[in-house]
Enzyme design. Structure first.
Site, PDB file in Angstrom:
ATOM      1  N   PHE A 166       0.810  -1.214   0.000  1.00 50.16           N
ATOM      2  CA  PHE A 166       0.000   0.000   0.000  1.00 50.16           C
ATOM      3  C   PHE A 166       0.847   1.270   0.000  1.00 50.16           C
ATOM      4  CE2 PHE A 166       1.032   0.095   4.432  1.00 50.16           C
ATOM      5  CZ  PHE A 166       0.673   1.332   4.947  1.00 50.16           C
ATOM      6  N   LYS A 167       2.088   1.156   0.425  1.00 50.13           N
ATOM      7  CA  LYS A 167       2.929   2.356   0.492  1.00 50.13           C
ATOM      8  C   LYS A 167       3.278   2.893  -0.893  1.00 50.13           C
ATOM      9  CE  LYS A 167       4.294   1.037   5.061  1.00 50.13           C
ATOM     10  NZ  LYS A 167       5.307   0.612   6.028  1.00 50.13           N
ATOM     11  N   ASP A 168       3.096   2.067  -1.925  1.00 49.86           N
ATOM     12  CA  ASP A 168       3.272   2.566  -3.287  1.00 49.86           C
ATOM     13  C   ASP A 168       2.313   3.715  -3.584  1.00 49.86           C
ATOM     14  OD1 ASP A 168       5.244   0.660  -3.884  1.00 49.86           O
ATOM     15  OD2 ASP A 168       3.777  -0.786  -4.599  1.00 49.86           O
ATOM     16  N   THR A 227       8.220  -0.051   3.328  1.00 52.06           N
ATOM     17  CA  THR A 227       8.499   1.364   3.039  1.00 52.06           C
ATOM     18  C   THR A 227       9.752   1.521   2.185  1.00 52.06           C
ATOM     19  OG1 THR A 227       7.445   2.130   5.077  1.00 52.06           O
ATOM     20  CG2 THR A 227       9.031   3.606   4.059  1.00 52.06           C
TER      21      THR A 227
END
Length: 486
Positions: free
Chosen positions: A112-114, A145
């Site tokens: 999800f950090k993309d 991350t």
């Protein structure tokens, strides 16, 4: 829109200043001086927007047009999402027993950090090109991350990125996504310590104001406000996908369940809630349960050690974004937050003031899950849906499966056998493809995309950081050496 430190000891900065910073100079974290409030008409209008459309609308509230013109902001966000595999960027899977899973992991690194880092990388490049400036990004990672941050800036001529990963605490795939990147501006350090321990030398570098200023240090960890900002749309999209109707008064509530490590994503949820989105938030953690204990008992105290779990990206005992949440709930009381955080820094123990704990427990629900709970949720989800959850997503699913259910006849949810009294959405932060050991532990078969398989045959590069070394000194030396090439 200006940004102030949670500890109240620095002057306000604009979005560019917050983006190009790490910690504020007083040790605090930047937050908007004012949280925008949204009315029902705005929510109705936004309810038909795509996910990228919501990101554009929300970012425009926090980034004034005089800093980034709206057409340029839209272009930067479109550019950021151009490498995502799913046409909608994020996707909601509606599964049996009312389990809604919001897949936030369709970016390059399957995490999800993309989402936030691809946008943040574009914002960063915009300002650096305008000023012809070079920055040194320093990032600590518990798993995801680091690779997302690397992908957001790899190959950029005006950025060098220094990533510290906790050797042995990431999965093999997470580590390979960092160590197989060969661009000259990427510098990876494999530290023999856990994710909390690798944060210490990074804090030391940022606390040295002269050094941080001389070498233009910045962070892409979720201490960076831009990361939080771009996660706020998760909650609006989840709400609009799951709410039965926007025609009732008051607007219906949706419960959103958030797997939590450093606390950046749940902070974004608290901001969305404060903006007027009618959501109920549940923060879910693994056996490293400091946030759960804080919500339930006001006990913000570290355990004796970090426990290694299947949900390794959440193996964190110092969730620094809790400071932002407490600042929000305290009415922006920088003096109080400074006192509390300094006490925690010294003793690693903190009992929240009674009033602040009451507000926190009214804002958040919480739950913790053991490895056995994680495996059980992964197995049940597969048996009922033939759907693989990553272990972090399974922490949220465990909460869902542990809640009482009742029959539901609403047509929007007719495919479900049961639904709790309000719709619930579980955020899925990563693909199961990155966590093969956890999938095997659940006696399931990993599904591995070819680009993940290819990593194992690629050359790797990293600098070891051994126990007993002065990690901050090593980092300083590398940053100084790189700077001499400019």
């Amino acid at each position: 829109m200006e940004y102030v430190s949670t500890r109240g000891g620095t002057r306000a900065v604009n979005f560019e200043g917050a983006l190009l910073s790490g910690y504020a100079s007083d040790g605090g974290l930047f937050m908007p001086q004012r949280i925008p409030s949204l009315d029902r008409d705005t929510l109705r209008r936004w309810s038909s927007l795509s996910y990228p459309g919501l990101v554009k609308e929300l970012c425009s509230l926090f980034i004034p047009a005089e800093l980034v013109p709206r057409n340029m902001l839209n272009e930067l966000i479109d550019r950021a999402f151009s490498r995502f595999r799913h046409k909608d960027v994020v996707h909601l899977s509606r599964l049996k027993d009312g389990l809604n899973v919001l897949e936030l992991w369709h970016g390059v690194t399957y995490a999800f950090k993309d989402l936030s880092l691809s946008c943040t990388g574009q914002f960063l490049q915009y300002f650096l090109e305008k000023k012809q400036q070079h920055v040194n990004i320093v990032v600590g990672t518990s798993g995801d991350t680091g690779s997302s941050a690397i992908e957001s800036v790899r190959g950029q001529k005006n950025v060098d990125i220094f990533v510290l990963l906790p050797k042995g605490f990431c999965t093999q795939i997470q580590e390979l996504q960092m160590t197989t990147v060969m661009e000259d501006n990427v510098h990876v350090f494999a530290a023999h310590g856990n994710s909390d321990e690798i944060d210490e030398p990074i804090k030391e570098l940022f606390a040295d104001v002269d050094f941080a200023g001389k070498y233009n240090l910045m962070s892409l960890n979720s201490i960076n406000w831009s990361r939080i900002m771009v996660q706020i749309p998760h909650y609006f999209y989840a709400y609009f996908q799951c709410t039965p109707s926007l025609d009732t008064t008051p607007l219906p509530v949706v419960e959103i369940v958030v797997p939590t490590g450093g606390g950046g994503n749940i902070t974004a949820g608290c901001i969305a809630q404060k903006m007027g989105l009618p959501i109920r938030l549940v923060t879910v953690v693994n056996s490293n349960d400091i946030i759960h204990r804080t919500v339930q008992h006001g006990d913000f105290s570290m355990a004796e050690s970090v426990k290694a779990t299947l949900a390794s990206a959440m193996d964190i005992q110092e969730p620094y974004n809790v400071e932002r949440i407490l600042w929000l709930l305290s009415g922006s009381d920088g003096r109080l937050i400074k006192t509390l955080m300094e006490q925690f820094k010294v003793s690693k123990r903190l009992k929240l003031p009674e009033d602040l704990h009451r507000k926190l427990s009214e804002t958040l629900g919480s739950c913790s899950a053991s490895d056995e709970d994680i495996v059980g949720a992964m197995r049940r989800c597969w048996e009922e849906n033939q759907y693989l959850l990553c272990p972090h997503s399974a922490v949220a699913a465990h909460y869902h499966y542990s809640q009482p259910h009742r029959p539901c006849s609403h047509p929007k949810f007719s495919c479900f056998s049961f639904l709790s009294s309000i719709p619930r959405c579980c955020l899925a932060p990563a693909s199961a493809a990155k966590f093969q050991d956890a999938v095997l532990r659940a006696n399931l078969v990993p599904q591995i995309p070819p680009e993940i398989t290819a990593l194992t045959a690629m050359e790797t590069r990293s600098t070891p950081l051994e126990r007993g070394q002065d990690w901050a000194h090593v980092l300083r030396g590398r940053i100084e050496a790189v700077a001499q090439q400019w």
